[in-house]
Write a protein that holds these residues in place. Structure first.
Motif, PDB file in Angstrom:
ATOM      1  N   MET A  31       0.846  -1.171   0.000  1.00 40.11           N
ATOM      2  CA  MET A  31       0.000   0.000   0.000  1.00 40.11           C
ATOM      3  C   MET A  31       0.893   1.237   0.000  1.00 40.11           C
ATOM      4  SD  MET A  31      -2.657   0.887   2.993  1.00 40.11           S
ATOM      5  CE  MET A  31      -3.081   2.527   3.328  1.00 40.11           C
ATOM      6  N   ILE A  32       0.553   2.186  -0.832  1.00 41.79           N
ATOM      7  CA  ILE A  32       1.312   3.434  -0.915  1.00 41.79           C
ATOM      8  C   ILE A  32       0.558   4.505  -0.133  1.00 41.79           C
ATOM      9  CG2 ILE A  32       2.196   5.213  -2.451  1.00 41.79           C
ATOM     10  CD1 ILE A  32       2.395   3.059  -4.618  1.00 41.79           C
ATOM     11  N   PRO A  33       1.245   5.180   0.790  1.00 44.88           N
ATOM     12  CA  PRO A  33       0.576   6.230   1.556  1.00 44.88           C
ATOM     13  C   PRO A  33       0.317   7.476   0.702  1.00 44.88           C
ATOM     14  CG  PRO A  33       2.882   6.138   2.134  1.00 44.88           C
ATOM     15  CD  PRO A  33       2.634   4.998   1.187  1.00 44.88           C
ATOM     16  N   LYS A  34      -0.375   8.433   1.267  1.00 51.35           N
ATOM     17  CA  LYS A  34      -0.704   9.671   0.541  1.00 51.35           C
ATOM     18  C   LYS A  34       0.484  10.639   0.484  1.00 51.35           C
ATOM     19  CE  LYS A  34      -5.546   9.462   1.902  1.00 51.35           C
ATOM     20  NZ  LYS A  34      -5.644   8.596   3.077  1.00 51.35           N
ATOM     21  N   GLN A  35       1.300  10.644   1.541  1.00 55.98           N
ATOM     22  CA  GLN A  35       2.389  11.611   1.672  1.00 55.98           C
ATOM     23  C   GLN A  35       3.725  11.020   1.211  1.00 55.98           C
ATOM     24  OE1 GLN A  35       2.052  14.844   2.792  1.00 55.98           O
ATOM     25  NE2 GLN A  35      -0.149  14.466   2.878  1.00 55.98           N
ATOM     26  N   PRO A  36       4.382  11.656   0.235  1.00 53.90           N
ATOM     27  CA  PRO A  36       5.730  11.185  -0.125  1.00 53.90           C
ATOM     28  C   PRO A  36       6.709  11.527   0.988  1.00 53.90           C
ATOM     29  CG  PRO A  36       5.224  13.202  -1.302  1.00 53.90           C
ATOM     30  CD  PRO A  36       3.973  12.820  -0.554  1.00 53.90           C
ATOM     31  N   ILE A  37       7.733  10.727   1.100  1.00 53.96           N
ATOM     32  CA  ILE A  37       8.747  10.994   2.122  1.00 53.96           C
ATOM     33  C   ILE A  37       9.922  11.782   1.542  1.00 53.96           C
ATOM     34  CG2 ILE A  37      10.042   8.838   1.833  1.00 53.96           C
ATOM     35  CD1 ILE A  37      10.218   8.887   4.985  1.00 53.96           C
TER      36      ILE A  37
ATOM     37  N   PRO B 136       7.333   5.266   1.024  1.00 57.11           N
ATOM     38  CA  PRO B 136       7.545   3.937   1.610  1.00 57.11           C
ATOM     39  C   PRO B 136       6.343   3.066   1.256  1.00 57.11           C
ATOM     40  CG  PRO B 136       6.739   5.437   3.282  1.00 57.11           C
ATOM     41  CD  PRO B 136       6.936   6.250   2.025  1.00 57.11           C
ATOM     42  N   LEU B 137       6.505   1.777   1.337  1.00 55.54           N
ATOM     43  CA  LEU B 137       5.401   0.852   1.092  1.00 55.54           C
ATOM     44  C   LEU B 137       4.968   0.215   2.406  1.00 55.54           C
ATOM     45  CD1 LEU B 137       6.687  -0.959  -2.114  1.00 55.54           C
ATOM     46  CD2 LEU B 137       5.053   0.928  -1.972  1.00 55.54           C
ATOM     47  N   PHE B 138       3.664   0.073   2.541  1.00 56.40           N
ATOM     48  CA  PHE B 138       3.106  -0.554   3.738  1.00 56.40           C
ATOM     49  C   PHE B 138       2.312  -1.790   3.333  1.00 56.40           C
ATOM     50  CE2 PHE B 138       3.630   3.868   4.982  1.00 56.40           C
ATOM     51  CZ  PHE B 138       4.181   3.750   6.247  1.00 56.40           C
ATOM     52  N   ASN B 139       2.304  -2.769   4.216  1.00 58.43           N
ATOM     53  CA  ASN B 139       1.461  -3.942   4.027  1.00 58.43           C
ATOM     54  C   ASN B 139       0.008  -3.479   3.986  1.00 58.43           C
ATOM     55  OD1 ASN B 139      -0.289  -6.207   4.919  1.00 58.43           O
ATOM     56  ND2 ASN B 139       1.670  -7.291   5.078  1.00 58.43           N
ATOM     57  N   ARG B 140      -0.787  -4.078   3.130  1.00 57.60           N
ATOM     58  CA  ARG B 140      -2.194  -3.676   2.984  1.00 57.60           C
ATOM     59  C   ARG B 140      -2.986  -3.783   4.281  1.00 57.60           C
ATOM     60  NH1 ARG B 140      -3.231  -6.547  -2.792  1.00 57.60           N
ATOM     61  NH2 ARG B 140      -2.132  -4.976  -3.994  1.00 57.60           N
ATOM     62  N   GLN B 141      -2.572  -4.664   5.164  1.00 57.48           N
ATOM     63  CA  GLN B 141      -3.264  -4.817   6.450  1.00 57.48           C
ATOM     64  C   GLN B 141      -2.853  -3.740   7.458  1.00 57.48           C
ATOM     65  OE1 GLN B 141      -1.974  -7.868   4.929  1.00 57.48           O
ATOM     66  NE2 GLN B 141      -4.025  -8.001   4.090  1.00 57.48           N
ATOM     67  N   GLU B 142      -1.836  -2.951   7.138  1.00 57.95           N
ATOM     68  CA  GLU B 142      -1.316  -1.937   8.075  1.00 57.95           C
ATOM     69  C   GLU B 142      -1.890  -0.544   7.772  1.00 57.95           C
ATOM     70  OE1 GLU B 142       0.348  -2.585  10.708  1.00 57.95           O
ATOM     71  OE2 GLU B 142       0.836  -4.676  10.305  1.00 57.95           O
ATOM     72  N   ILE B 143      -3.196  -0.458   7.625  1.00 59.82           N
ATOM     73  CA  ILE B 143      -3.849   0.814   7.287  1.00 59.82           C
ATOM     74  C   ILE B 143      -3.628   1.849   8.390  1.00 59.82           C
ATOM     75  CG2 ILE B 143      -6.089   1.923   6.866  1.00 59.82           C
ATOM     76  CD1 ILE B 143      -6.910  -0.703   5.459  1.00 59.82           C
TER      77      ILE B 143
ATOM     78  N   LEU C  99      -1.120   2.065  10.479  1.00 59.08           N
ATOM     79  CA  LEU C  99       0.270   2.505  10.423  1.00 59.08           C
ATOM     80  C   LEU C  99       0.469   3.492   9.267  1.00 59.08           C
ATOM     81  CD1 LEU C  99       3.203   2.371  11.373  1.00 59.08           C
ATOM     82  CD2 LEU C  99       3.486   0.339   9.922  1.00 59.08           C
ATOM     83  N   ALA C 100      -0.096   3.188   8.111  1.00 64.61           N
ATOM     84  CA  ALA C 100       0.022   4.093   6.960  1.00 64.61           C
ATOM     85  C   ALA C 100      -0.640   5.428   7.247  1.00 64.61           C
ATOM     86  CB  ALA C 100      -0.589   3.443   5.721  1.00 64.61           C
ATOM     87  N   ASP C 101      -1.793   5.406   7.893  1.00 62.95           N
ATOM     88  CA  ASP C 101      -2.473   6.657   8.251  1.00 62.95           C
ATOM     89  C   ASP C 101      -1.651   7.471   9.247  1.00 62.95           C
ATOM     90  OD1 ASP C 101      -4.577   6.068   6.552  1.00 62.95           O
ATOM     91  OD2 ASP C 101      -5.901   5.324   8.153  1.00 62.95           O
ATOM     92  N   ALA C 102      -1.050   6.788  10.224  1.00 59.35           N
ATOM     93  CA  ALA C 102      -0.201   7.472  11.208  1.00 59.35           C
ATOM     94  C   ALA C 102       1.031   8.072  10.515  1.00 59.35           C
ATOM     95  CB  ALA C 102       0.212   6.505  12.318  1.00 59.35           C
ATOM     96  N   TYR C 103       1.609   7.323   9.594  1.00 56.89           N
ATOM     97  CA  TYR C 103       2.747   7.831   8.809  1.00 56.89           C
ATOM     98  C   TYR C 103       2.335   9.104   8.061  1.00 56.89           C
ATOM     99  CZ  TYR C 103       5.445   8.536   4.602  1.00 56.89           C
ATOM    100  OH  TYR C 103       6.142   9.129   3.588  1.00 56.89           O
ATOM    101  N   ASP C 104       1.199   9.049   7.334  1.00 58.84           N
ATOM    102  CA  ASP C 104       0.732  10.216   6.575  1.00 58.84           C
ATOM    103  C   ASP C 104       0.568  11.438   7.474  1.00 58.84           C
ATOM    104  OD1 ASP C 104       0.600   9.472   3.851  1.00 58.84           O
ATOM    105  OD2 ASP C 104      -1.273   8.385   4.177  1.00 58.84           O
ATOM    106  N   LYS C 105      -0.030  11.241   8.626  1.00 58.64           N
ATOM    107  CA  LYS C 105      -0.244  12.347   9.563  1.00 58.64           C
ATOM    108  C   LYS C 105       1.094  12.919  10.034  1.00 58.64           C
ATOM    109  CE  LYS C 105      -2.564  13.560  13.864  1.00 58.64           C
ATOM    110  NZ  LYS C 105      -3.366  13.091  14.986  1.00 58.64           N
ATOM    111  N   ALA C 106       2.016  12.046  10.401  1.00 56.52           N
ATOM    112  CA  ALA C 106       3.319  12.501  10.897  1.00 56.52           C
ATOM    113  C   ALA C 106       4.102  13.242   9.816  1.00 56.52           C
ATOM    114  CB  ALA C 106       4.122  11.312  11.423  1.00 56.52           C
ATOM    115  N   ILE C 107       4.142  12.708   8.607  1.00 55.40           N
ATOM    116  CA  ILE C 107       4.888  13.350   7.519  1.00 55.40           C
ATOM    117  C   ILE C 107       4.259  14.694   7.157  1.00 55.40           C
ATOM    118  CG2 ILE C 107       5.500  13.162   5.054  1.00 55.40           C
ATOM    119  CD1 ILE C 107       7.312  11.547   6.920  1.00 55.40           C
ATOM    120  N   LYS C 108       2.935  14.758   7.122  1.00 59.28           N
ATOM    121  CA  LYS C 108       2.257  16.026   6.830  1.00 59.28           C
ATOM    122  C   LYS C 108       2.603  17.065   7.888  1.00 59.28           C
ATOM    123  CE  LYS C 108      -2.232  18.086   5.709  1.00 59.28           C
ATOM    124  NZ  LYS C 108      -1.708  19.383   5.957  1.00 59.28           N
TER     125      LYS C 108
END
Length: 169
Positions: free
Chosen positions: A1-7, A124-131, A133-142
């Motif tokens: 899964m690709i998050p919304k925010q690029p790193i 970064p890539l996330f496992n599809r089941q780690e929604i 974690l991906a959402d937390a990543y997006d929030k932190a990067i934003k």
């Protein structure tokens, strides 16, 4: 899964002969100079970069030929020896392959030059089941981006704000 925010961002550009740097300074000038590009594998992202450029600039011809495989040594030699006038390359690979003093290709550093074209976001890539974690990543990067901390980190570790290249056409 690709998050919304690029790193980060990855810059692509042209590897050219140093002697042609006065004539070739972007894709437009390269197309007018010769458009003679080292063949690129169609599964390589740089192949699509050139295809998009061609569609957006139909009057600027770049000879895009598909290739099955090229040894990285060979592509740099093909440009350095004048068989082709440019090769579309990721900047970091050029830095490690040509400019790094420990690289076996460092002998080409005075023969070749690099011209930046544009940057593409990297994620970064996330496992599809780690929604979550991906959402937390997006929030932190934003948050880091909004506070300017990502810019500070790019300047500290890369010497410049690479993200500025993301919006180039």
């Amino acid at each position: 899964m690709i998050p919304k925010q690029p790193i980060a961002a990855s810059i692509v550009g042209l590897v050219i002969r140093a002697e042609t740097a006065g004539d070739i300074y972007d894709l437009d000038s390269f197309s007018k100079f010769s458009g003679k590009l080292v063949p690129i594998s169609p599964i390589n992202a740089q192949y699509n970069v050139i295809r998009r450029y061609q569609k957006a600039n139909p009057d600027n011809h770049i000879d895009l030929q598909p290739s099955i495989d090229f040894n990285i040594q060979n592509v740099y030699d093909l440009v350095a020896n004048g068989r082709y006038d440019a090769y579309m390359e990721v900047e970091q690979r050029y830095i490690f392959s040509i400019l790094d003093e420990n690289s076996p290709l460092n002998n080409l550093k005075n023969k070749l030059s690099y011209i930046r074209y544009k940057a593409f976001p990297t994620y970064p890539l996330f496992n599809r089941q780690e929604i979550e974690l991906a959402d937390a990543y997006d929030k932190a990067i934003k948050n880091l981006r909004d506070q300017g901390q990502l810019d500070e980190l790019e300047i500290k570790y890369l010497g410049e704000k690479i993200g500025d290249y993301l919006n180039r056409k």
